[in-house]
Enzyme design. Structure first.
Site, PDB file in Angstrom:
ATOM      1  N   GLY A  46       5.266 112.030  -5.318  1.00  0.00           N
ATOM      2  CA  GLY A  46       4.144 112.657  -6.009  1.00  0.00           C
ATOM      3  C   GLY A  46       3.807 111.869  -7.259  1.00  0.00           C
ATOM      4  O   GLY A  46       4.683 111.232  -7.852  1.00  0.00           O
ATOM      5  N   GLN A  51       0.178 110.137 -15.250  1.00  0.00           N
ATOM      6  CA  GLN A  51       1.318 109.208 -15.207  1.00  0.00           C
ATOM      7  C   GLN A  51       0.869 107.747 -15.144  1.00  0.00           C
ATOM      8  O   GLN A  51       1.656 106.841 -15.401  1.00  0.00           O
ATOM      9  CB  GLN A  51       2.228 109.521 -14.009  1.00  0.00           C
ATOM     10  CG  GLN A  51       2.959 110.850 -14.154  1.00  0.00           C
ATOM     11  CD  GLN A  51       3.842 111.117 -12.949  1.00  0.00           C
ATOM     12  OE1 GLN A  51       3.382 111.627 -11.940  1.00  0.00           O
ATOM     13  NE2 GLN A  51       5.107 110.735 -13.039  1.00  0.00           N
ATOM     14  N   CYS A  99      11.492 112.175 -11.288  1.00  0.00           N
ATOM     15  CA  CYS A  99      10.125 111.912 -11.715  1.00  0.00           C
ATOM     16  C   CYS A  99       9.984 110.422 -12.021  1.00  0.00           C
ATOM     17  O   CYS A  99      10.859 109.844 -12.661  1.00  0.00           O
ATOM     18  CB  CYS A  99       9.837 112.733 -12.976  1.00  0.00           C
ATOM     19  SG  CYS A  99       8.176 112.485 -13.609  1.00  0.00           S
ATOM     20  N   LEU A 100       8.892 109.833 -11.563  1.00  0.00           N
ATOM     21  CA  LEU A 100       8.699 108.401 -11.807  1.00  0.00           C
ATOM     22  C   LEU A 100       8.560 108.102 -13.299  1.00  0.00           C
ATOM     23  O   LEU A 100       8.762 106.966 -13.712  1.00  0.00           O
ATOM     24  CB  LEU A 100       7.473 107.897 -11.040  1.00  0.00           C
ATOM     25  CG  LEU A 100       7.605 107.984  -9.509  1.00  0.00           C
ATOM     26  CD1 LEU A 100       6.304 107.581  -8.839  1.00  0.00           C
ATOM     27  CD2 LEU A 100       8.759 107.126  -9.010  1.00  0.00           C
ATOM     28  N   HIS A 141       5.706 120.742  -9.771  1.00  0.00           N
ATOM     29  CA  HIS A 141       6.162 119.644 -10.649  1.00  0.00           C
ATOM     30  C   HIS A 141       4.962 118.790 -11.074  1.00  0.00           C
ATOM     31  O   HIS A 141       4.803 118.483 -12.260  1.00  0.00           O
ATOM     32  CB  HIS A 141       7.190 118.799  -9.879  1.00  0.00           C
ATOM     33  CG  HIS A 141       7.601 117.532 -10.566  1.00  0.00           C
ATOM     34  ND1 HIS A 141       8.909 117.253 -10.910  1.00  0.00           N
ATOM     35  CD2 HIS A 141       6.882 116.452 -10.958  1.00  0.00           C
ATOM     36  CE1 HIS A 141       8.956 116.071 -11.509  1.00  0.00           C
ATOM     37  NE2 HIS A 141       7.737 115.553 -11.536  1.00  0.00           N
ATOM     38  N   GLU A 142       4.119 118.422 -10.109  1.00  0.00           N
ATOM     39  CA  GLU A 142       2.972 117.557 -10.425  1.00  0.00           C
ATOM     40  C   GLU A 142       1.964 118.292 -11.305  1.00  0.00           C
ATOM     41  O   GLU A 142       1.366 117.699 -12.207  1.00  0.00           O
ATOM     42  CB  GLU A 142       2.300 117.048  -9.147  1.00  0.00           C
ATOM     43  CG  GLU A 142       3.176 116.185  -8.251  1.00  0.00           C
ATOM     44  CD  GLU A 142       3.862 115.051  -8.986  1.00  0.00           C
ATOM     45  OE1 GLU A 142       3.288 114.515  -9.946  1.00  0.00           O
ATOM     46  OE2 GLU A 142       5.000 114.719  -8.612  1.00  0.00           O
ATOM     47  N   HIS A 145       2.629 118.177 -14.920  1.00  0.00           N
ATOM     48  CA  HIS A 145       2.160 116.954 -15.598  1.00  0.00           C
ATOM     49  C   HIS A 145       0.760 117.147 -16.181  1.00  0.00           C
ATOM     50  O   HIS A 145       0.435 116.576 -17.219  1.00  0.00           O
ATOM     51  CB  HIS A 145       2.121 115.777 -14.624  1.00  0.00           C
ATOM     52  CG  HIS A 145       3.444 115.127 -14.373  1.00  0.00           C
ATOM     53  ND1 HIS A 145       4.153 114.486 -15.358  1.00  0.00           N
ATOM     54  CD2 HIS A 145       4.192 115.009 -13.245  1.00  0.00           C
ATOM     55  CE1 HIS A 145       5.277 113.999 -14.841  1.00  0.00           C
ATOM     56  NE2 HIS A 145       5.323 114.312 -13.559  1.00  0.00           N
TER      57      HIS A 145
HETATM   58 NI    NI Z   1       6.886 113.766 -12.238  1.00  0.00          NI
END
Ligand code: NI
Length: 174
Positions: A46, A51, A99-100, A141-142, A145
Site C-alpha cells: 500500500g 508518502q 510501512c514504507l 493504515h493507508e 496517512h
Molecule cells: Ni504506511
C-alpha cells in the site's frame, strides 16, 4: 512511469493532512501509475500519495495475494480516491504492520476487523463495500496517512521509542 522517492519518518511532510482530489485528469493518472511502480519496486502492499510528497486523498494498494495457497503472488491493483470509512466493526483484529515510510520495522496494531468504505476508482466510479481481513487493515493504515498518522502512533510510547531506536540503528549501519 517513474519510481518516486518515498518520504520516511521523521519527515514532517508525512504529518500533512491531505486534501480531496478534485479532478481525475492526466496528471492524476500519471501519479497513480508512478505510485504503483514505486510501491511494487519497494516492495510494499500500500502507498498513500503523501508518502511520495503529494498531499492528496489518494492511495494505491495491491495485497499481491496468491490465488492458491503457496502459489505465485497475483497482482490486483486497487486505487482509492477520496476514500471514506462509513462504519467500522466493534470486533477488532490484530495485524503485524509495516510501512514504507518506517522501513523494515514492524509492530502489531489493533484496528476494527471490518469496515464499510466508499471511494472512487481511477475511472471515477464510486464504490461502497464492506472490507475485511488484510484489505480492511491495509485501507485503514493507508487512510491514516491521509490524516498525517503513522502506524507507530498507535503503539505505546515505550514500543514506539524502541522501534524508532531500531530504525535509527539500522540507518546508521546502512
Ligand atoms: Ni504506511
Amino acid at each position: 512511469m517513474a519510481i518516486l522517492p518515498i518520504l520516511e519518518t521523521p519527515d514532517p511532510r508525512l504529518r500533512t493532512i491531505s486534501t480531496p482530489v478534485e479532478a481525475i485528469d492526466d496528471d492524476l493518472q500519471r501519479l497513480i501509475d508512478d505510485m504503483f511502480e514505486t510501491m511494487y519496486d519497494a516492495p510494499g502492499i500500500g502507498l498513500a500519495a503523501i508518502q511520495v510528497g503529494v498531499p492528496k486523498r489518494l492511495l494505491v494498494m495491491d495485497l499481491q495475494e496468491p490465488e492458491e495457497e503457496d502459489g505465485p503472488p497475483v497482482r490486483k491493483p486497487m486505487v482509492f480516491i477520496n476514500p471514506q470509512i462509513l462504519d467500522g466493526s466493534e470486533e477488532l483484529s490484530v495485524y503485524q504492520e509495516g510501512c514504507l515510510s518506517v522501513p523494515e520495522q514492524y509492530a502489531e496494531v489493533e484496528r476494527p476487523a471490518r469496515v464499510r468504505a466508499s471511494w472512487m476508482d481511477r475511472d471515477g466510479r464510486i464504490h461502497e463495500e464492506e472490507l475485511d481481513g488484510l484489505l480492511a487493515t491495509c485501507l485503514q493504515h493507508e487512510m491514516d496517512h491521509l490524516q498525517g498518522v503513522l502506524f507507530i502512533d498507535h503503539l505505546s510510547r515505550l514500543k514506539r521509542d524502541m522501534l524508532l531506536k531500531k530504525l535509527n540503528k539500522a540507518r546508521r549501519a546502512a
